[in-house]
Design an enzyme around this catalytic site. Structure first.
Site, mmCIF file in Angstrom:
data_model
loop_
_atom_site.group_PDB
_atom_site.id
_atom_site.type_symbol
_atom_site.label_atom_id
_atom_site.label_comp_id
_atom_site.label_asym_id
_atom_site.label_seq_id
_atom_site.Cartn_x
_atom_site.Cartn_y
_atom_site.Cartn_z
ATOM 1 N N ARG A 105 0.851 -1.177 0.000
ATOM 2 C CA ARG A 105 0.000 0.000 0.000
ATOM 3 C C ARG A 105 0.896 1.239 0.000
ATOM 4 O O ARG A 105 1.968 1.238 0.622
ATOM 5 C CB ARG A 105 -0.906 0.034 1.235
ATOM 6 C CG ARG A 105 -2.084 -0.916 1.187
ATOM 7 C CD ARG A 105 -3.187 -0.378 0.288
ATOM 8 N NE ARG A 105 -4.431 -1.100 0.451
ATOM 9 C CZ ARG A 105 -4.830 -2.101 -0.340
ATOM 10 N NH1 ARG A 105 -4.054 -2.501 -1.332
ATOM 11 N NH2 ARG A 105 -5.996 -2.691 -0.142
ATOM 12 N N GLU A 157 -3.616 7.658 -4.565
ATOM 13 C CA GLU A 157 -3.927 7.163 -5.916
ATOM 14 C C GLU A 157 -5.251 7.733 -6.409
ATOM 15 O O GLU A 157 -6.188 7.879 -5.627
ATOM 16 C CB GLU A 157 -3.999 5.630 -5.892
ATOM 17 C CG GLU A 157 -2.689 4.978 -5.513
ATOM 18 C CD GLU A 157 -2.804 3.460 -5.386
ATOM 19 O OE1 GLU A 157 -3.889 2.903 -5.701
ATOM 20 O OE2 GLU A 157 -1.821 2.834 -4.974
ATOM 21 N N HIS A 170 -0.882 0.644 -9.988
ATOM 22 C CA HIS A 170 -1.509 -0.330 -9.077
ATOM 23 C C HIS A 170 -2.071 -1.520 -9.865
ATOM 24 O O HIS A 170 -3.274 -1.802 -9.830
ATOM 25 C CB HIS A 170 -2.601 0.330 -8.237
ATOM 26 C CG HIS A 170 -2.909 -0.420 -6.969
ATOM 27 N ND1 HIS A 170 -3.393 0.187 -5.835
ATOM 28 C CD2 HIS A 170 -2.804 -1.743 -6.654
ATOM 29 C CE1 HIS A 170 -3.568 -0.711 -4.884
ATOM 30 N NE2 HIS A 170 -3.215 -1.899 -5.368
#
Length: 328
Positions: free
Chosen positions: A240, A269, A287
């Site tokens: 993360r 993000e 991601h």
């Protein structure tokens, strides 16, 4: 947002997050689906609908916190997409007898592939080398030798769960020494364990981070860790964004405190700091650790299967450790 009206014995589900065909089409007729892609869409659900919602399928990293969950008085289960569930208030769910599930195992190998690929691409400068060819420079200027290589590395894995162990197996096959840091030794794992992260960072040439997000791991990879990793060091983050102190990482990359970084995740993000985007010694991915069609379909199907198992009177298939129900 979309929904249908069903019979009195129907099971009302909220599908919350990005549109997923496998989830949308995975439930038989007895289910009534109410779809909300964005947090703002939730306000359009009437009180009568919220009173009937018994299950929630969370199909992305949408905020699923106490204030939202408290609006569904008959809620029984939250089935979340992905391994990490720091976007869900699992503490509130446990206190209120609500089951939470995630989607482990089905993405383990895909994320491990991404981590190793990102490590190699970062060390060997594959993205920069690709740009060199595309620019036409190769015809007049050979690409310089990469400063990094797997051949002279010891890799420290931060976290040794399912995915960490899958990454370690790939490094074993590549003849790369592996050590790891976690709060306690992982059962059945024979790699050297470091209870102290700083001590491990001083002894390795690369860190691969694969730990859950949340308050307990926030900014775990900080300026002190990066300084210990040193000028040959490479950081790979497939966990993360929150587990890395992003300003400290930018400073370390700019100053040469570490050699390079490969990042699949970020703090805010999809907004990536301009300072990171401008650096030549970092590879940035959007991601995509588990983002293949085959793996994402399997993850979506596990969301569906957890909900159907529960409402068929069976135990949840993949409950998180904190969930209040282990079986039925």
């Amino acid at each position: 947002m979309a929904g249908e009206t069903g019979s009195a014995d129907a099971i009302d589900l909220l599908i919350y997050g990005p549109n997923k065909p496998v989830v949308n089409e995975g439930f038989p007729q007895r289910y009534v689906l109410h779809r909300c892609e964005q947090p703002a869409d939730l306000d359009r659900l009437g009180d009568d609908v919220r009173a009937r919602i018994r299950g929630v399928a969370v199909t992305g990293l949408v905020p699923t916190q106490a204030a939202m969950l408290a609006r569904y008085p008959t809620l029984e289960i939250i089935a979340s997409f992905g391994v990490g569930y720091d976007h869900i208030d699992s503490g509130w769910a446990a206190q209120h007898g609500v089951v939470v599930t995630n989607t482990p195992d089905v993405l383990t190998e895909e994320v491990a592939d991404t981590a190793l690929g990102l490590l190699i691409a970062t060390l060997r400068e594959f993205v920069r080398a690709d740009a060199h060819v595309r620019s036409g420079l190769w015809a007049t200027q050979p690409y310089p030798l990469s400063k990094g290589s797997l051949r002279d590395r010891t890799v420290g894995i931060v976290g040794m769960g399912r995915i960490g162990q899958a990454i370690a197996r790939r490094l074993d096959a590549s003849l790369v020494p592996v050590v790891y840091h976690s709060r306690k030794p992982a059962p059945g794992v024979n790699y050297k364990h470091y209870p102290d992260l700083i001590a491990m960072a001083k002894e390795v040439d690369a860190l691969i981070v694969i730990i859950p997000g949340g308050a307990s791991t926030s900014k775990l990879i900080n300026a002190e860790v990066l300084a210990a990793l040193g000028p040959r060091g490479v950081l790979i983050n497939v966990a993360r964004g929150s587990v890395v102190d992003e300003p400290a990482l930018i400073a370390a990359l700019q100053s040469g405190t570490i050699l390079a970084a490969g990042l699949d995740v970020f703090v805010d993000e999809p907004n990536v700091p301009e300072e990171l985007r401008a650096l030549p010694n970092v590879i940035l991915l959007p991601h995509i650790g588990s983002a293949s069609v085959v793996t994402r379909n399997a993850m979506d199907q596990l969301v569906v299967d957890n909900l159907q198992a529960w409402f068929d009177g069976k135990p949840p298939l993949t409950p998180i450790p904190e969930t209040p129900v282990k079986g039925r």
